[in-house]
Write a protein that holds these residues in place. Structure first.
Motif, PDB file in Angstrom:
ATOM      1  N   LYS A   6       0.844  -1.205   0.000  1.00  0.00           N
ATOM      2  CA  LYS A   6       0.000   0.000   0.000  1.00  0.00           C
ATOM      3  C   LYS A   6       0.875   1.250   0.000  1.00  0.00           C
ATOM      4  CE  LYS A   6      -3.526  -0.204   2.941  1.00  0.00           C
ATOM      5  NZ  LYS A   6      -4.182  -0.464   4.245  1.00  0.00           N
ATOM      6  N   PHE A   8       1.051   5.612   0.378  1.00  0.00           N
ATOM      7  CA  PHE A   8       0.361   6.766   0.938  1.00  0.00           C
ATOM      8  C   PHE A   8       0.975   8.072   0.436  1.00  0.00           C
ATOM      9  CE2 PHE A   8      -0.836   3.389   3.686  1.00  0.00           C
ATOM     10  CZ  PHE A   8      -2.108   3.714   4.136  1.00  0.00           C
ATOM     11  N   TYR A  50      13.117   9.676   1.895  1.00  0.00           N
ATOM     12  CA  TYR A  50      12.021  10.084   2.780  1.00  0.00           C
ATOM     13  C   TYR A  50      10.937   9.012   2.812  1.00  0.00           C
ATOM     14  CZ  TYR A  50      14.394  14.487   2.019  1.00  0.00           C
ATOM     15  OH  TYR A  50      15.345  15.467   1.920  1.00  0.00           O
ATOM     16  N   VAL A  52       9.143   5.757   5.024  1.00  0.00           N
ATOM     17  CA  VAL A  52       8.972   4.944   6.228  1.00  0.00           C
ATOM     18  C   VAL A  52       8.182   3.708   5.814  1.00  0.00           C
ATOM     19  CG1 VAL A  52       8.011   4.855   8.565  1.00  0.00           C
ATOM     20  CG2 VAL A  52       9.038   6.959   7.744  1.00  0.00           C
ATOM     21  N   SER A  54       6.127  -0.021   6.887  1.00  0.00           N
ATOM     22  CA  SER A  54       5.538  -0.885   7.908  1.00  0.00           C
ATOM     23  C   SER A  54       5.214  -2.232   7.281  1.00  0.00           C
ATOM     24  CB  SER A  54       4.291  -0.254   8.521  1.00  0.00           C
ATOM     25  OG  SER A  54       3.202  -0.373   7.655  1.00  0.00           O
ATOM     26  N   HIS A  57       1.238  -3.710   9.619  1.00  0.00           N
ATOM     27  CA  HIS A  57       0.870  -2.649  10.553  1.00  0.00           C
ATOM     28  C   HIS A  57       1.875  -2.479  11.692  1.00  0.00           C
ATOM     29  CE1 HIS A  57      -2.879  -2.576   8.348  1.00  0.00           C
ATOM     30  NE2 HIS A  57      -2.914  -3.883   8.505  1.00  0.00           N
ATOM     31  N   ARG A  58       3.087  -2.948  11.489  1.00  0.00           N
ATOM     32  CA  ARG A  58       4.150  -2.720  12.469  1.00  0.00           C
ATOM     33  C   ARG A  58       5.304  -2.030  11.786  1.00  0.00           C
ATOM     34  NH1 ARG A  58       4.310  -8.047  16.355  1.00  0.00           N
ATOM     35  NH2 ARG A  58       2.266  -7.658  17.204  1.00  0.00           N
ATOM     36  N   TYR A  59       5.903  -1.075  12.490  1.00  0.00           N
ATOM     37  CA  TYR A  59       7.057  -0.348  11.968  1.00  0.00           C
ATOM     38  C   TYR A  59       8.134  -1.342  11.526  1.00  0.00           C
ATOM     39  CZ  TYR A  59      10.827   3.114  11.888  1.00  0.00           C
ATOM     40  OH  TYR A  59      11.860   3.926  11.520  1.00  0.00           O
ATOM     41  N   GLU A  71       1.359  -7.655   4.353  1.00  0.00           N
ATOM     42  CA  GLU A  71       0.905  -6.353   3.859  1.00  0.00           C
ATOM     43  C   GLU A  71       1.964  -5.311   4.212  1.00  0.00           C
ATOM     44  OE1 GLU A  71      -3.291  -5.228   4.395  1.00  0.00           O
ATOM     45  OE2 GLU A  71      -2.538  -3.275   5.031  1.00  0.00           O
ATOM     46  N   ALA A  73       3.243  -1.303   3.956  1.00  0.00           N
ATOM     47  CA  ALA A  73       2.794   0.075   3.703  1.00  0.00           C
ATOM     48  C   ALA A  73       4.024   0.962   3.556  1.00  0.00           C
ATOM     49  CB  ALA A  73       1.907   0.570   4.834  1.00  0.00           C
ATOM     50  N   PHE A  75       5.193   5.037   3.112  1.00  0.00           N
ATOM     51  CA  PHE A  75       4.683   6.403   3.246  1.00  0.00           C
ATOM     52  C   PHE A  75       5.813   7.373   3.598  1.00  0.00           C
ATOM     53  CE2 PHE A  75       4.954   6.077   7.804  1.00  0.00           C
ATOM     54  CZ  PHE A  75       4.742   4.731   8.045  1.00  0.00           C
ATOM     55  N   PRO A  76       5.563   8.672   3.410  1.00  0.00           N
ATOM     56  CA  PRO A  76       6.598   9.655   3.734  1.00  0.00           C
ATOM     57  C   PRO A  76       6.395  10.207   5.145  1.00  0.00           C
ATOM     58  CG  PRO A  76       4.837  10.715   2.515  1.00  0.00           C
ATOM     59  CD  PRO A  76       4.405   9.292   2.753  1.00  0.00           C
ATOM     60  N   PRO A  77       7.470  10.357   5.916  1.00  0.00           N
ATOM     61  CA  PRO A  77       7.330  11.129   7.149  1.00  0.00           C
ATOM     62  C   PRO A  77       7.215  12.601   6.758  1.00  0.00           C
ATOM     63  CG  PRO A  77       9.618  10.528   6.819  1.00  0.00           C
ATOM     64  CD  PRO A  77       8.847   9.930   5.679  1.00  0.00           C
TER      65      PRO A  77
END
Lengths: 81, 271
Positions: A6, A8, A50, A52, A54, A57-59, A71, A73, A75-77
């Motif tokens: 996924k 973001f 840039y 991050v 997961s 659903h865990r870092y 799964e 994910a 995404f950018p901080p």
């Protein structure tokens, strides 16, 4: 094995999709998946500094070995306020 | 060694808190009961939890887009003391998101405008606006007399400073940040959950465009976490990172872990 990735915010824009279902090799590490994705989506590579991650659903650090049904994910901080 | 000095600072902090609490603790007034009746009547909330909000002292670091939304809702909710800090003056380009200010405030100090606005919203709480830049030298002094810090800053250099001071003093930190249509929020409970340096060891994007309403969304999420914390309701973002994407209305909630070698909260730093 099958996994779901996924995206973001700016990473979603870079890929042009919110999620991708992928088939990857057994034993692949998350960071190897990232290298593969950046090869397929050059705009994603520009954001690599840039990013991050997961996993389920865990870092995640990137060192994790992927498993069937995982799964991811991406995404950018962000900094603004 | 560091643990010992942290205890010393904690004692100073406790002394400052008890001196404040003597002035603000006590039963809710009849006016309080009416003013906050819509939240007091929430199942499981009640007057006792409202009284805890009245005794709470919170610092809002940054009076920009996030700080405007967070502080206004904290004041409206009846947080007893709000200290708001910012060293900037209001500019025309701030007005798309910084709802503290109007056109008449352009050129004025944000801290004093924010103080005035919060006081006008709720005369029953104490508010202090401070025009000061947060630095490594003054961060501990600025936050040692509060019970929580809301990170509404616009850069990670200062966020790291506030994060480190909160870890040192054992004060919860409610982080938020935003960019374009998206944002993130997480709650740091020192010695229990991951801190900002665990998750963001490197500063992210610099100076970014922001849609005002998105700053409002993240700021109000931070305020919700603060209110729940003081009301004794577990902050849902403690040890979790919320990623919000307002363009496509999607979100992700990620479980976080403390990083053992974190330069701020790592286990190796505790002795």
């Amino acid at each position: 094995m099958k996994i779901k990735v996924k995206f973001f915010s700016s990473h979603r824009e870079a890929v042009g999709r919110s999620e991708i279902n992928m088939k990857v090799d057994e034993g692949m590490r998350l960071k190897e998946l990232m290298d593969m994705l950046m090869g397929s989506y050059p705009k994603l590579k520009k954001l690599s500094e840039y990013t991050v991650l997961s996993l389920n659903h865990r870092y995640a650090s990137g060192e994790e070995i992927l498993k069937e049904g995982d799964e991811v994910a991406i995404f950018p901080p962000v900094e603004g306020g | 060694m560091m643990h010992g000095s942290r205890e010393g600072m904690k004692e100073d902090s406790d002394a400052a808190k008890s001196s404040f609490n003597e002035k603000t603790d006590g039963m809710l007034t009849e006016r309080d009961a009416i003013r906050y009746s819509r939240q007091i009547s929430i199942l499981g909330f009640g007057k006792e939890k409202q009284r805890k909000l009245k005794s709470a002292k919170v610092m809002v670091a940054g009076a920009g887009g996030l700080g405007s939304a967070a502080a206004l809702y904290l004041a409206a909710a009846g947080i007893g003391y709000i200290k708001i800090i910012d060293d900037d003056a209001v500019e025309l380009s701030n007005l798309n998101r910084q709802i503290f200010y109007g056109e008449e405030d352009i050129g004025k100090d944000k801290a004093s405008c924010a103080e005035k606005k919060l006081k006008s919203m709720n005369a029953d709480i104490k508010v202090r606006g401070i025009k000061e830049k947060i630095t490594e030298d003054n961060a501990v002094e600025l936050i040692k007399d509060v019970d929580a810090v809301v990170d509404c800053l616009d850069n990670f250099d200062t966020r790291y400073i506030i994060n480190d001071a909160c870890i040192k003093l054992g004060i919860p930190l409610f982080h938020g940040a935003c960019m374009e249509f998206g944002g993130q929020a997480m709650t740091v409970i020192p010695e229990e959950t991951a801190c900002l340096r665990c998750i963001f060891p490197k500063p992210p994007h610099k100076k970014v465009p922001i849609l005002g309403a998105v700053a409002g969304t993240i700021g109000t999420i931070q305020a919700t976490e603060v209110v729940k914390f003081f009301a004794g309701i577990e902050p849902a973002l403690a040890g979790k990172l919320l990623i919000y994407d307002g363009k496509f209305f999607s979100y992700e909630l990620i479980e976080l872990k403390r990083r053992e070698n974190c330069p701020s909260c790592g286990v190796s730093n505790e002795d």
